[in-house]
Motif scaffolding. Structure first.
Motif, PDB file in Angstrom:
ATOM      1  N   LEU A 316      16.148   1.112  -4.915  1.00  0.00           N
ATOM      2  CA  LEU A 316      15.427   0.426  -3.847  1.00  0.00           C
ATOM      3  C   LEU A 316      16.429  -0.439  -3.106  1.00  0.00           C
ATOM      4  O   LEU A 316      17.006  -1.372  -3.679  1.00  0.00           O
ATOM      5  CB  LEU A 316      14.302  -0.432  -4.420  1.00  0.00           C
ATOM      6  CG  LEU A 316      13.253   0.320  -5.251  1.00  0.00           C
ATOM      7  CD1 LEU A 316      12.131  -0.617  -5.656  1.00  0.00           C
ATOM      8  CD2 LEU A 316      12.700   1.510  -4.495  1.00  0.00           C
ATOM      9  N   PRO A 318      17.257  -2.760   0.247  1.00  0.00           N
ATOM     10  CA  PRO A 318      16.758  -3.488   1.411  1.00  0.00           C
ATOM     11  C   PRO A 318      17.637  -3.260   2.629  1.00  0.00           C
ATOM     12  O   PRO A 318      18.751  -2.739   2.540  1.00  0.00           O
ATOM     13  CB  PRO A 318      16.831  -4.961   0.977  1.00  0.00           C
ATOM     14  CG  PRO A 318      17.069  -4.937  -0.488  1.00  0.00           C
ATOM     15  CD  PRO A 318      17.792  -3.658  -0.769  1.00  0.00           C
ATOM     16  N   ASP A 329       7.677  -4.962   1.119  1.00  0.00           N
ATOM     17  CA  ASP A 329       8.205  -5.998   0.239  1.00  0.00           C
ATOM     18  C   ASP A 329       7.934  -7.344   0.901  1.00  0.00           C
ATOM     19  O   ASP A 329       8.539  -7.685   1.915  1.00  0.00           O
ATOM     20  CB  ASP A 329       9.709  -5.802   0.022  1.00  0.00           C
ATOM     21  CG  ASP A 329      10.243  -6.694  -1.098  1.00  0.00           C
ATOM     22  OD1 ASP A 329       9.839  -7.861  -1.157  1.00  0.00           O
ATOM     23  OD2 ASP A 329      11.064  -6.206  -1.889  1.00  0.00           O
ATOM     24  N   ARG A 332      10.842  -9.935   1.815  1.00  0.00           N
ATOM     25  CA  ARG A 332      11.887  -9.662   2.782  1.00  0.00           C
ATOM     26  C   ARG A 332      11.543 -10.268   4.132  1.00  0.00           C
ATOM     27  O   ARG A 332      10.381 -10.442   4.470  1.00  0.00           O
ATOM     28  CB  ARG A 332      12.073  -8.144   2.964  1.00  0.00           C
ATOM     29  CG  ARG A 332      12.400  -7.401   1.697  1.00  0.00           C
ATOM     30  CD  ARG A 332      13.690  -7.850   1.073  1.00  0.00           C
ATOM     31  NE  ARG A 332      14.806  -7.708   2.003  1.00  0.00           N
ATOM     32  CZ  ARG A 332      16.022  -8.135   1.743  1.00  0.00           C
ATOM     33  NH1 ARG A 332      16.292  -8.740   0.628  1.00  0.00           N
ATOM     34  NH2 ARG A 332      16.988  -7.980   2.623  1.00  0.00           N
ATOM     35  N   ILE A 338      12.280  -1.841   2.596  1.00  0.00           N
ATOM     36  CA  ILE A 338      12.983  -1.379   1.395  1.00  0.00           C
ATOM     37  C   ILE A 338      12.927   0.141   1.381  1.00  0.00           C
ATOM     38  O   ILE A 338      11.847   0.719   1.411  1.00  0.00           O
ATOM     39  CB  ILE A 338      12.305  -1.918   0.114  1.00  0.00           C
ATOM     40  CG1 ILE A 338      12.177  -3.432   0.153  1.00  0.00           C
ATOM     41  CG2 ILE A 338      13.087  -1.464  -1.121  1.00  0.00           C
ATOM     42  CD1 ILE A 338      13.447  -4.184   0.013  1.00  0.00           C
TER      43      ILE A 338
END
Length: 523
Positions: A316, A318, A329, A332, A338
């Motif tokens: 995963l 970002p 997410d 974030r 992500i």
């Protein structure tokens, strides 16, 4: 906007099991490539670096005064290495934690004015008080709270034990900070060859906060260069908060997940369950480089000739600007998603062919031996600490024999501090009569440093490390100087399958006939 790295996973394991077989061991190499400044048309948002320097300023740092003087010089060198625009802070760690710069718990933007002010504040810093590392780490977490989505990196320098608080305090803050930021720990000596810090404490901190090697630096004149190199490595990181995802079928479950290169770290306590079959493991911030992970699976036995996919590994990552096809997410920044990348399946075939199911994957064997060595040296230290000297000697003999078999002469040189090695091959050693706990700390932490399978042959013999991943230096020799890097050369791509037996390539050596793929492309 900056281009972030691309990620992939390659797996190394023995895919054949006997019909009653239930254990599968997989080494997964996670590799990132192409981390470079500039837009590059990738659509990735590269996070900026946020750096916090945690400087031990307890009373022991003033005895002798050269320790604090060199520590301040190293912190100043690190600040000088920060480019304009990087956010940073400096913390004094004692039995409490206080800001050196700025005066409040926040990040400042590096520039001529702020760098000058930070260096002036450092020059006024003195030594005094005890050591409570949980308070240092908690203050760093507060500071990093204002940098979501950034690469959040701390340098922690200490010379002593965590003596001013119960161990539960440290464990609690590590649970809170895990996955929030990463730490590089550097530890300096009380006097030449003797260390007051506890390796097991620093390993716990390192394992929870990025799984970077704990590195002793015994030559204080090299400390500034070491800090500068750590900053260079942190600046090379382009993607924060990467997670390794392990998903199993109904036939399988996870026994353990460990990082095995560049250092051994059990990731079990970092596990983030997603559902009954899926678990995520934070693996820190990444630039260009690779790390290796050992995933242990338990599977149900099956009839001969049955083949099943028992697990899937992915990452995963970002930083994806277009969120339409990425995972949500909530932590974030808005507009940054992500992506799940590098999906790789683990397939197993059950067989009654003894020639197939008795094979040993060389990559798995390489890291299994290194884990055994680390466990032996740690158990030896614990036995010595409990005054079980016969046990300590026997366990050190085991560690010496393992290091000799692996060709790890650097480790043998360190082990020689606590035992007289009479015959390395057989593990015959004698505890040195004048050894004390301070001599054990360097062997304990360096016993967890590993060598990449990329540099190993079929016997498990390894050459020098090919460099720390995440852009930082490799484990520093006891003089404090990083080992040389091998020059990069252009090589032909590896074939997807073995030309001798047509088995799919999963590592350097064919898992069936041991054909060396690397030798084939270098002639």
């Amino acid at each position: 906007m900056s281009a972030g790295p691309s990620f992939d996973i390659s797996t190394h394991y023995e895919m054949y099991l006997p019909t009653e077989g239930t254990l599968v061991d997989v080494v997964a190499t996670v590799r990132s490539t192409g981390a470079a400044a500039g837009d590059g048309g990738s659509g990735l948002v590269a996070p900026h670096l946020a750096e916090v320097i945690l400087l031990d300023c307890s009373g022991s740092m003033g005895s002798p005064t050269s320790k604090l003087i060199q520590a301040r010089r190293a912190a100043i060198a690190a600040i000088d290495a920060l480019p304009d625009g990087v956010r940073f802070a400096v913390v004094a760690g004692t039995h409490t934690a206080e800001m050196i710069y700025p005066g409040t718990a926040r990040l400042m933007v590096a520039g001529d004015t702020t760098r000058t002010a930070a260096k002036e504040a450092l020059r006024r810093t003195g030594a005094g008080g005890g050591t409570a590392m949980s308070r240092w780490l908690r203050l760093a977490a507060r500071i990093f709270d204002e940098a979501p989505g950034s690469v959040r990196h701390a340098i922690m320098l200490t010379d002593g034990r965590n003596e001013s608080e119960p161990v539960t305090e440290l464990d609690a803050i590590l649970g809170e900070c895990a996955g929030h930021y990463t730490v590089d720990c550097r530890a300096i000596a009380e006097r030449p060859g003797v260390h007051a810090w506890r390796g097991t404490e620093l390993i716990r901190i390192a394992d929870a906060l990025g799984a970077n090697p704990v590195v002793p630096v015994e030559d204080l004149d090299r400390l500034s260069a070491e800090f500068t190199q750590l900053i260079a490595g942190a600046l090379g990181q382009r993607t924060a908060d990467v997670r390794l995802r392990v998903r199993t079928s109904a036939l399988a479950g996870v026994r353990f997940v460990k990082q095995v290169y560049p250092t051994i770290a059990d990731l079990a306590e970092l596990a983030q369950p997603v559902d009954g079959q899926t678990t995520d493991y934070p693996i820190g911030s990444w630039g260009e480089g690779h790390r290796d992970y050992h995933i242990g699976l338990a599977v149900q036995p099956m009839a001969a000739n049955e083949t099943r996919r028992v697990a899937w590994l992915s990452l995963l990552v970002p930083g994806v600007a277009e969120p339409a096809d990425v995972l949500p997410d909530q932590d974030r920044p808005a507009g940054v998603g992500i992506a799940e990348v590098g999906q790789t399946a683990v397939a197993v075939e059950w067989t009654e062919d003894i020639a197939r199911y008795t094979g040993i994957n060389p990559t798995v064997a390489h890291y299994t031996r290194q884990q055994e060595l680390a466990a032996a040296i740690r158990a030896a230290w614990e036995a010595f600490d409990e005054r079980r000297l016969a046990d300590a000697e026997a366990l050190m003999g085991r560690a010496v024999a393992l290091a000799h078999a692996a060709g790890a002469h650097d480790k043998l040189a360190v082990f020689d501090r606590v035992v007289k090695i009479e015959d390395a091959a057989s593990g015959r050693v004698r505890l040195r009569p004048d050894v004390d706990p301070g001599h054990w700390q360097v062997p304990t932490v360096t016993g967890h440093h590993t060598r990449s399978w990329d540099t190993a042959g079929p016997t498990g013999l390894s050459g020098p490390n090919d460099g720390r991943d995440n852009g930082a230096s490799g484990p520093v020799p006891l003089g404090g100087v990083p080992g040389p890097r091998s020059p990069e050369v252009e090589v032909a791509p590896l074939p997807d399958e073995c030309p001798e037996c047509r088995t799919r390539r999963r590592g350097r050596f064919c898992e069936r006939c041991r054909y060396d793929f690397h030798a084939s492309r270098t002639g």
